[in-house]
Each structure stands twice: as C-alpha cells, then as structure tokens.
Design an enzyme around this catalytic site. Structure first.
Site, PDB file in Angstrom:
ATOM      1  N   GLY A   1      -6.411   5.389   2.428  1.00  0.00           N
ATOM      2  CA  GLY A   1      -6.401   6.844   2.531  1.00  0.00           C
ATOM      3  C   GLY A   1      -5.386   7.374   1.564  1.00  0.00           C
ATOM      4  N   HIS A   2      -5.761   8.379   0.812  1.00  0.00           N
ATOM      5  CA  HIS A   2      -4.730   9.012   0.014  1.00  0.00           C
ATOM      6  C   HIS A   2      -4.996  10.496  -0.142  1.00  0.00           C
ATOM      7  CE1 HIS A   2      -7.377   7.076  -3.133  1.00  0.00           C
ATOM      8  NE2 HIS A   2      -7.595   8.346  -3.277  1.00  0.00           N
TER       9      HIS A   2
ATOM     10  N   THR B   1      -1.808   8.347   5.828  1.00  0.00           N
ATOM     11  CA  THR B   1      -2.903   9.318   5.649  1.00  0.00           C
ATOM     12  C   THR B   1      -4.045   9.007   6.610  1.00  0.00           C
ATOM     13  OG1 THR B   1      -2.360   9.122   3.310  1.00  0.00           O
ATOM     14  CG2 THR B   1      -4.299  10.416   3.828  1.00  0.00           C
ATOM     15  N   THR B   2      -4.228   7.727   6.936  1.00  0.00           N
ATOM     16  CA  THR B   2      -5.354   7.331   7.764  1.00  0.00           C
ATOM     17  C   THR B   2      -5.028   7.419   9.246  1.00  0.00           C
ATOM     18  OG1 THR B   2      -6.132   5.910   6.004  1.00  0.00           O
ATOM     19  CG2 THR B   2      -6.989   5.438   8.183  1.00  0.00           C
TER      20      THR B   2
ATOM     21  N   LEU C   1       9.873   9.004  -7.706  1.00  0.00           N
ATOM     22  CA  LEU C   1      11.271   8.962  -8.134  1.00  0.00           C
ATOM     23  C   LEU C   1      12.055  10.147  -7.567  1.00  0.00           C
ATOM     24  CD1 LEU C   1      10.437   7.861 -11.713  1.00  0.00           C
ATOM     25  CD2 LEU C   1      12.005   6.630 -10.217  1.00  0.00           C
TER      26      LEU C   1
ATOM     27  N   GLN D   1      -5.029  -0.466  -0.660  1.00  0.00           N
ATOM     28  CA  GLN D   1      -3.941  -1.252  -0.057  1.00  0.00           C
ATOM     29  C   GLN D   1      -2.998  -1.778  -1.157  1.00  0.00           C
ATOM     30  OE1 GLN D   1      -7.371  -2.332   1.322  1.00  0.00           O
ATOM     31  NE2 GLN D   1      -7.059  -0.474   2.469  1.00  0.00           N
TER      32      GLN D   1
ATOM     33  N   SER E   1       5.940   9.114 -12.087  1.00  0.00           N
ATOM     34  CA  SER E   1       5.516  10.224 -11.239  1.00  0.00           C
ATOM     35  C   SER E   1       6.705  10.686 -10.411  1.00  0.00           C
ATOM     36  CB  SER E   1       4.358   9.764 -10.352  1.00  0.00           C
ATOM     37  OG  SER E   1       4.142  10.706  -9.339  1.00  0.00           O
TER      38      SER E   1
ATOM     39  N   ARG F   1     -21.767 -14.711   7.640  1.00  0.00           N
ATOM     40  CA  ARG F   1     -23.162 -14.477   7.242  1.00  0.00           C
ATOM     41  C   ARG F   1     -24.024 -13.829   8.324  1.00  0.00           C
ATOM     42  NH1 ARG F   1     -23.096 -20.458   5.224  1.00  0.00           N
ATOM     43  NH2 ARG F   1     -21.763 -20.374   7.059  1.00  0.00           N
TER      44      ARG F   1
ATOM     45  N   ARG G   1       0.542   7.210  11.331  1.00  0.00           N
ATOM     46  CA  ARG G   1       1.711   6.441  11.800  1.00  0.00           C
ATOM     47  C   ARG G   1       2.888   6.595  10.840  1.00  0.00           C
ATOM     48  NH1 ARG G   1      -0.562   0.491  12.473  1.00  0.00           N
ATOM     49  NH2 ARG G   1      -1.796   1.169  10.690  1.00  0.00           N
TER      50      ARG G   1
ATOM     51  N   THR H   1      -4.385  -7.206   5.326  1.00  0.00           N
ATOM     52  CA  THR H   1      -5.718  -6.680   5.583  1.00  0.00           C
ATOM     53  C   THR H   1      -6.714  -7.825   5.346  1.00  0.00           C
ATOM     54  OG1 THR H   1      -7.235  -4.846   5.167  1.00  0.00           O
ATOM     55  CG2 THR H   1      -6.096  -5.769   3.229  1.00  0.00           C
TER      56      THR H   1
ATOM     57  N   GLY I   1       0.837  -1.200   0.000  1.00  0.00           N
ATOM     58  CA  GLY I   1       0.000   0.000   0.000  1.00  0.00           C
ATOM     59  C   GLY I   1       0.868   1.245   0.000  1.00  0.00           C
ATOM     60  N   ASP I   2       0.211   2.381  -0.099  1.00  0.00           N
ATOM     61  CA  ASP I   2       0.886   3.685  -0.083  1.00  0.00           C
ATOM     62  C   ASP I   2       1.894   3.848  -1.215  1.00  0.00           C
ATOM     63  OD1 ASP I   2      -0.508   4.187   2.320  1.00  0.00           O
ATOM     64  OD2 ASP I   2       0.986   3.006   3.387  1.00  0.00           O
TER      65      ASP I   2
ATOM     66  N   LYS J   1      -1.094   5.257  -5.408  1.00  0.00           N
ATOM     67  CA  LYS J   1      -2.228   4.894  -6.275  1.00  0.00           C
ATOM     68  C   LYS J   1      -3.171   6.057  -6.464  1.00  0.00           C
ATOM     69  CE  LYS J   1      -3.561   1.540  -3.645  1.00  0.00           C
ATOM     70  NZ  LYS J   1      -2.438   1.497  -2.720  1.00  0.00           N
TER      71      LYS J   1
END
Ligand code: IMP
Length: 455
Positions: free
Chosen positions: A37-38, A316-317, A349, A241, A436, A139, A320, A256, A9-10, A13
């Site tokens: 989170g982003h 972001t969330t 980069l 993620q 990017s 269920r 940490r 997760t 993740g992170d 994306k």
C-alpha cells in the site's frame, strides 16, 4: 528499470516509482498483492494504491499486473473503479492470466494460521497473501484465467472447497483444544461458512471474471512486456514490500510469502533478465518495520516516537503503527548484493531534521564477531548487537536549501545532509539516483538526470 525496497517495506517506493513513471512507457508489478500500500500525493490530492501500479494516473501509459502477483479481484475492482471516478482518464491496465487469485478462504486461513501461532505470530496484513501463495506452490490455486471458464472453475472449486472445509474444521478443533481465548469462536464458524459456500463463491468470482473480460483487462503480459522491451520501450518494474521481507532472503519466518528482490521482476512477468539493467534500491533515511520479528536498530525511547510521528509511520494497508529504528548499513550492504543494486533512492530526509543526533549502524557484533554485511542465515539478526556511528542532525534550513538551490551534484549538497548521504553511498558502494525530502513530487532531486534525458 527495477525499483525495490531495501528494508522492511514502506521506504517510499510509491513516490519514487511515481516520479520515474512519468518518463517511462510501462509500469509493471511483479509480486505481492494488496498487502502492499502506498500513498501518492499529486497536486495536493492523495491517492492510496494497493494493487494498481503507480503509473495508473498517467493516461498515456500501460500498467501491468504480472503472473507473480496474488490478486484479490474485489479489491482490484474497487480500486480501479475509485480511481476512474476520481480521474477522467487513467492508464491502460493489463492483468496476466497467470496471476494467482486470492479466494475468500485464503483470508480465512490467514486469520486461522495467525490465531494458531499465538505469541509467535507474524503479524500479517490478513489479506490472504500467504495462503494464496501456498496454494499456488501446492498446485491447487486459481489463476485469473480460471475466472473466465465457468464450468471448469466450478469443478475445481468443488474439489478445493471440500478439502479446505475439512482443514478449517480441523483448525477450529485445534483452537478449541488449545483454549485460545483471543479467538471469537462464534464469529469463526460464521467466517468458515461464508468463505466456503460453493455457490456464493462461484457467483461472486465468475462475476469478477465477467468484469475483467468486459473491461478488456486480461492479456498476455509476457508477450506485451517482452515486445515493448525488445522494441526499446522503457519499462519500470515496481517492487512491493522490501528485501528483508523476501521469502528466501529475508528475516524468515517474519517475512511475506513472495520474493521481493529484483530478479523476481523477470520471473513475475516472464521477461528475460537481460532487460533488468538498472536496479534502484529505495532506502529510507532511517528504518521501520510493521509486524513482528527481529529489528536490531529499533529505537525504543522518545526519539523513536518523534521520528514515527513526524514521518507519519502508520501502515497504509492496516493502519498499524510502524516500529522505528536507525539506518542499518549491515542490512543495506546485504540488500545491495541480493538485488544487484546499481543505485539508491534515499527518502524521507526531512523527517530527521533537528534531532539531537542521528545514528547509523555500521557493523553488527554477533557473539563477539564483527559483521559488516548481514550473514545469510535466517535468524542472524536475533543475536546482533548494532555498533553505531554518530552524525549531527541537519537543520530544517538545509532541507529548504534542497528545495531552493538547483543542486545537481552530490558535492553541492548542504554540509550536514551531505556528510550523511555521502557516507551511505560510500559504505554501500552504489551511486545516488534520487533524493526525496517531502511527500510532494517537487521535494525530489533526480541525480540520474532522467527528466532532462528523455525523448
Ligand atoms: P503478509 O504479507 O500479509 O503475509 O505479512 C507478512 C509480513 O510482511 C508482516 O510483517 C507484514 O506487516 C509485512 N508486510 C507485508 N506487506 C508489507 C508492506 O507493503 N509494507 C510493510 N510490511 C509489509
């Protein structure tokens, strides 16, 4: 087009999705919840998204939350209201009636489970994600559509809460028995009372149902996305993620609770796999991880600190600090296979400029045997010793060249950056979709040429 994370993740994306979102008709999320989170920066303005798909800023688009997601209605409504206040018009939002609902006791159990895990905790985001998915599979979960039916919602709630209360008290007894000092017991009893009070939960959640109804947010996602695809519309599926956090294919148990890999785009929305033509894996130029678990290429010295600080590597969330490591090609070759990646988007980069050197893990040594691709058993990384190839870091001036020269082909890249990028795509055996090198939309080169090929 499916966009997924290839690491933990992170990877950036959000930015990649936002870039392509401006060219597509629909943006669809298919798994996860507000553990994601982003941050997107548009015209110098910062937007933090946890649940809403990235296309939300584009008024002409439709954004979709699919059945594979777990949705905390309160978080959704706060986010939706905030973005509508900041922007005069936003995309049309559709939520699947089959999406799972995060209930207050899911957040409580996320906390209790982590407390009981003690030293072997996962380091979850404590947003109730795992317990909500667990109830779905057992269920006894709630769908978004349940919030529209007060009577049946109440009946089901009574049964579920009865069970959850018994389990919560058994957990508290266990915590007392184990003498877990880090747990504040008084606070815990109050949390249980709050999260499992039937009337309060009922009022709150039926209120959310009314909000969804009056804002016309719930609709048949499978039909709408399926029809759009059948009619040649361009749909972007936005993963959350990353591959190594996938419940089946990741570094279990430090993962997760959803499938984060590309095929989930089909399951998490109900559209056929034949539509998942173009799968872009987002690869950060180095690796990060939040929470616990194996991390063979982790950098534990000052270089790690420098990269983390420059890259703004804080969640972001949860806020940490993220652990930082070198790029891991062994894990990336695996990510290519489990996602069927057709190309990669290489991000951040700019963060690695001017370091003394850059390392890339090319093979693992696991008990004397060499591996070029991560073996698919859960603790494969536990004993892995990374074998590195060294690269010269590129100077800041090469990043400036990316911004100023009209680079459209890989062989036009500046020398040191070019050497690093070419090596990665050769070793992963994929094509390059995008580069990017800064938070802003302008710090992007699209090698797919989508901007010039759209209607
Ligand atoms: P959960 O998804 O809250 O259950 O957390 C399980 C693990 O996944 C923890 O290590 C989290 O830090 C990690 N995790 C969950 N969502 C994200 C994300 O969006 N980015 C990075 N790590 C995440």
């Amino acid at each position: 087009m499916v966009i997924v994370g290839t690491q933990w993740g992170d990877e950036g994306k959000g930015k990649v999705t936002d870039f392509y979102a401006s060219y597509v008709d629909m943006v669809v999320r298919f798994q996860g919840g507000n553990n994601a989170g982003h941050t997107i920066i548009v015209n110098g303005q910062e937007y933090k998204l946890h649940l809403l798909p990235s296309g939300i800023m584009h008024p002409t688009k439709v954004v979709v939350l699919g059945n594979g997601m777990v949705i905390d209605p309160k978080v959704f409504i706060d986010e939706y209201e905030t973005i509508r206040t900041r922007l005069s018009t936003v995309a049309k939002v559709i939520i699947s009636p089959r999406a799972s609902v995060i209930m207050p006791y899911h957040i409580l159990f996320d906390y209790l489970e982590e407390a009981l895990r003690g030293d072997s905790k996962i380091g979850t985001t404590k947003r109730g994600i795992g317990p909500c998915y667990a109830d779905k599979v057992a269920r006894c979960g709630f769908h978004i559509s349940d919030l529209l039916k007060p009577q049946t919602f109440m009946e089901k709630l009574k049964t579920v809460v009865l069970k959850k209360r018994a389990i919560a008290h058994a957990y508290i007894d266990l915590i007392k028995e184990m003498g877990l000092e880090h747990v504040d017991l008084d606070n815990l009893e109050a949390m249980v009372d709050r999260a499992l009070d039937i009337d309060t939960v009922y009022e709150e959640y039926i209120g959310y149902g009314n909000y969804f109804r009056t804002h016309n947010l719930i609709a048949d996602v499978t039909n709408i996305v399926g029809n759009a695809l059948a009619n040649g519309k361009w749909v972007l599926f936005e993963g959350a993620q990353g591959t190594l956090l996938d419940i089946d294919h990741g570094t279990y148990p430090f993962v997760t609770s959803s499938n984060t890999v590309a095929p989930m785009a089909s399951i998490g929305t109900g559209v056929g796999m034949q539509y998942l033509e173009d799968v872009i894996g987002v690869v950060k130029a180095y690796t990060t991880r939040v929470g616990e678990g194996y991390f063979p290429t982790e950098i534990k010295d000052r270089t790690g600190e420098i990269i983390g600080k420059r890259g703004g590597e804080y969640g972001t969330t949860t806020g940490r600090k993220r652990r930082v490591g070198w790029l891991d090609l062994v894990a990336l070759r695996y990510a290519k296979e489990v996602n069927s990646l057709t190309s990669i988007a290489l991000t951040k980069l700019d963060t690695l400029c001017d370091l003394d050197e850059i390392k890339v893990c090319v093979e693992y040594d696991i008990e004397g045997r060499k591996y070029k691709k991560l073996p698919s058993y859960p603790d494969a990384m536990a004993k892995a010793r990374p074998l590195y190839k060294h690269f010269d870091a590129w100077p800041q001036s090469e990043i400036e060249q990316l911004k100023t020269l009209r680079i459209r082909r890989i062989d036009e890249l500046p020398p040191r950056l070019g050497a690093y990028i070419k090596y990665i795509i050769k070793e992963m055996n994929v094509s390059l979709a995008l580069l990017s090198f800064g938070a802003d939309r302008n710090a992007t080169i699209d090698f797919k040429g989508i901007a010039s090929s759209v209607r």
